[in-house]
Every structure is written in structure tokens, then in C-alpha cells.
Design an enzyme around this catalytic site. Structure first.
Site, PDB file in Angstrom:
ATOM      1  CG  ASN A  88      -1.902  -1.144   1.232  1.00 11.16           C
ATOM      2  OD1 ASN A  88      -2.449  -1.495   0.196  1.00 11.16           O
ATOM      3  ND2 ASN A  88      -2.134  -1.752   2.394  1.00 11.16           N
ATOM      4  CG  HIS A 101       4.328  -2.496   5.305  1.00  6.69           C
ATOM      5  ND1 HIS A 101       4.349  -1.152   5.599  1.00  6.69           N
ATOM      6  CD2 HIS A 101       3.019  -2.850   5.244  1.00  6.69           C
ATOM      7  CE1 HIS A 101       3.101  -0.711   5.714  1.00  6.69           C
ATOM      8  NE2 HIS A 101       2.276  -1.727   5.496  1.00  6.69           N
ATOM      9  CG  HIS A 103       0.206  -6.283   3.750  1.00 11.16           C
ATOM     10  ND1 HIS A 103      -0.371  -6.262   4.998  1.00 11.16           N
ATOM     11  CD2 HIS A 103       0.415  -4.990   3.420  1.00 11.16           C
ATOM     12  CE1 HIS A 103      -0.525  -5.006   5.401  1.00 11.16           C
ATOM     13  NE2 HIS A 103      -0.045  -4.213   4.457  1.00 11.16           N
TER      14      HIS A 103
HETATM   15  P1  AMP Z   1      -0.641  -0.849   5.961  1.00 10.13           P
HETATM   16  O1  AMP Z   1      -2.103  -0.507   6.129  1.00 10.13           O
HETATM   17  O2  AMP Z   1      -0.318  -1.403   4.603  1.00 10.13           O
HETATM   18  O3  AMP Z   1       0.252   0.301   6.360  1.00 10.13           O
HETATM   19  O4  AMP Z   1      -0.376  -2.051   6.949  1.00 10.13           O
HETATM   20  C1  AMP Z   1       0.121  -1.878   8.240  1.00 10.13           C
HETATM   21  C2  AMP Z   1       0.009  -3.225   8.911  1.00 10.13           C
HETATM   22  O5  AMP Z   1       0.841  -3.221  10.057  1.00 10.13           O
HETATM   23  C3  AMP Z   1      -1.402  -3.571   9.386  1.00 10.13           C
HETATM   24  O6  AMP Z   1      -1.828  -4.769   8.764  1.00 10.13           O
HETATM   25  C4  AMP Z   1      -1.242  -3.722  10.896  1.00 10.13           C
HETATM   26  O7  AMP Z   1      -2.053  -4.747  11.430  1.00 10.13           O
HETATM   27  C5  AMP Z   1       0.238  -4.025  11.027  1.00 10.13           C
HETATM   28  N1  AMP Z   1       0.856  -3.705  12.302  1.00 10.13           N
HETATM   29  C6  AMP Z   1       0.793  -2.531  12.964  1.00 10.13           C
HETATM   30  N2  AMP Z   1       1.509  -2.588  14.110  1.00 10.13           N
HETATM   31  C7  AMP Z   1       2.039  -3.837  14.167  1.00 10.13           C
HETATM   32  C8  AMP Z   1       2.868  -4.532  15.101  1.00 10.13           C
HETATM   33  N3  AMP Z   1       3.314  -3.952  16.236  1.00 10.13           N
HETATM   34  N4  AMP Z   1       3.217  -5.811  14.830  1.00 10.13           N
HETATM   35  C9  AMP Z   1       2.779  -6.412  13.707  1.00 10.13           C
HETATM   36  N5  AMP Z   1       2.006  -5.813  12.785  1.00 10.13           N
HETATM   37  C10 AMP Z   1       1.626  -4.550  13.012  1.00 10.13           C
END
Ligand code: AMP
Length: 118
Positions: A88, A101, A103
Site C-alpha cells: 500500500n 512493507h 503483505h
Molecule cells: P498498511 O495498512 O499497509 O500500512 O499495513 C500496516 C500493517 O501493520 C497492518 O496490517 C497492521 O495490522 C500491522 N501492524 C501494525 N503494528 C504492528 C505490530 N506492532 N506488529 C505487527 N504488525 C503490526
């Protein structure tokens, strides 16, 4: 210098997370709010806020993200049925954490790529 997020603390193991893979360029850890039976985030160790901030010098890390995705997909038993990789970018892309990142999602049929317009 780009601002750090919680992902830098995860990479340095300063806060707990379920790390699935780590090397000199990338770290992979399980998403805290999984959207599928397998939901792993693969991130460059270097802070790159968004895809728009990528430069040529990041190509090794970005390539590694794909090879690690393939390796983890195999380990998770996803390779046969397939899986989805999502990156994203910023507001319209729905990015919440400004540390680039990927997914890795799989373990069930994931449906259409986007919610359909009414
Ligand atoms: P995005 O919306 O693409 O920025 O995805 C961010 C992702 O990070 C989401 O799916 C969250 O659930 C995940 N996330 C946020 N904080 C943590 C954390 N401490 N450990 C693992 N995943 C996280």
C-alpha cells in the site's frame, strides 16, 4: 533522514513480535491483526517511508523482499494454491505505517483484488 516507525523497533527487537525471517537487508514478521491464515509483513531494514521514496540504491533490499516472500510462502505451504502480495502507498493506497512493507497473505481464497464499486 526518514522518521522511524514502530517497525524499526520490531527490526531491532526492542518490542516483541513474531519474526519469521531476518537478514542484513530485510525482516519479516507476523501481522498483529491477521487478515488471512498467513499474514506476514516483509520490510526493508532501512527506513523507506513509501514506494514513492524508493531509489536505485534500494533495489537489492526490494529484490530480497520478493525472494523472502517466495521462501516464506513455500514454508507456509502456500505455493501450490497461491497467495497475494500487497504494497500500500500513502492515503489512497490505505497505508497506515510509513515504513514500506509487503503483505504476504494466503491460506484461503482471497477474493477480488479490490472491493467492487456499487
Ligand atoms: P498498511 O495498512 O499497509 O500500512 O499495513 C500496516 C500493517 O501493520 C497492518 O496490517 C497492521 O495490522 C500491522 N501492524 C501494525 N503494528 C504492528 C505490530 N506492532 N506488529 C505487527 N504488525 C503490526
Amino acid at each position: 533522514m526518514a522518521e522511524e516507525t514502530i517497525f524499526s523497533k520490531i527490526i531491532r527487537k526492542e518490542i516483541p513480535s513474531e519474526i519469521a525471517y531476518q537478514d542484513d537487508l530485510v525482516t519479516a514478521f507476523r501481522d498483529i491483526n491477521p487478515q488471512a491464515p498467513t499474514h506476514i509483513l516483509i520490510v526493508p531494514n532501512k527506513v523507506i517511508p513509501t514506494v514513492s521514496d524508493v531509489s536505485c540504491e534500494d533495489e537489492a533490499a526490494l529484490g530480497r523482499m520478493f525472494s523472502v516472500a517466495a521462501r516464506l510462502a513455500e514454508e507456509e505451504g502456500l505455493s501450490g494454491d497461491g497467495y497475494r502480495l500487497i504494497v500500500n502507498c500513502r492515503d489512497h493506497g490505505g497505508q497506515e505505517v510509513y515504513h514500506l512493507h509487503m503483505h504476504l497473505l494466503g491460506g484461503r481464497p482471497l477474493g477480488p483484488m479490490l472491493a467492487r464499486r456499487q
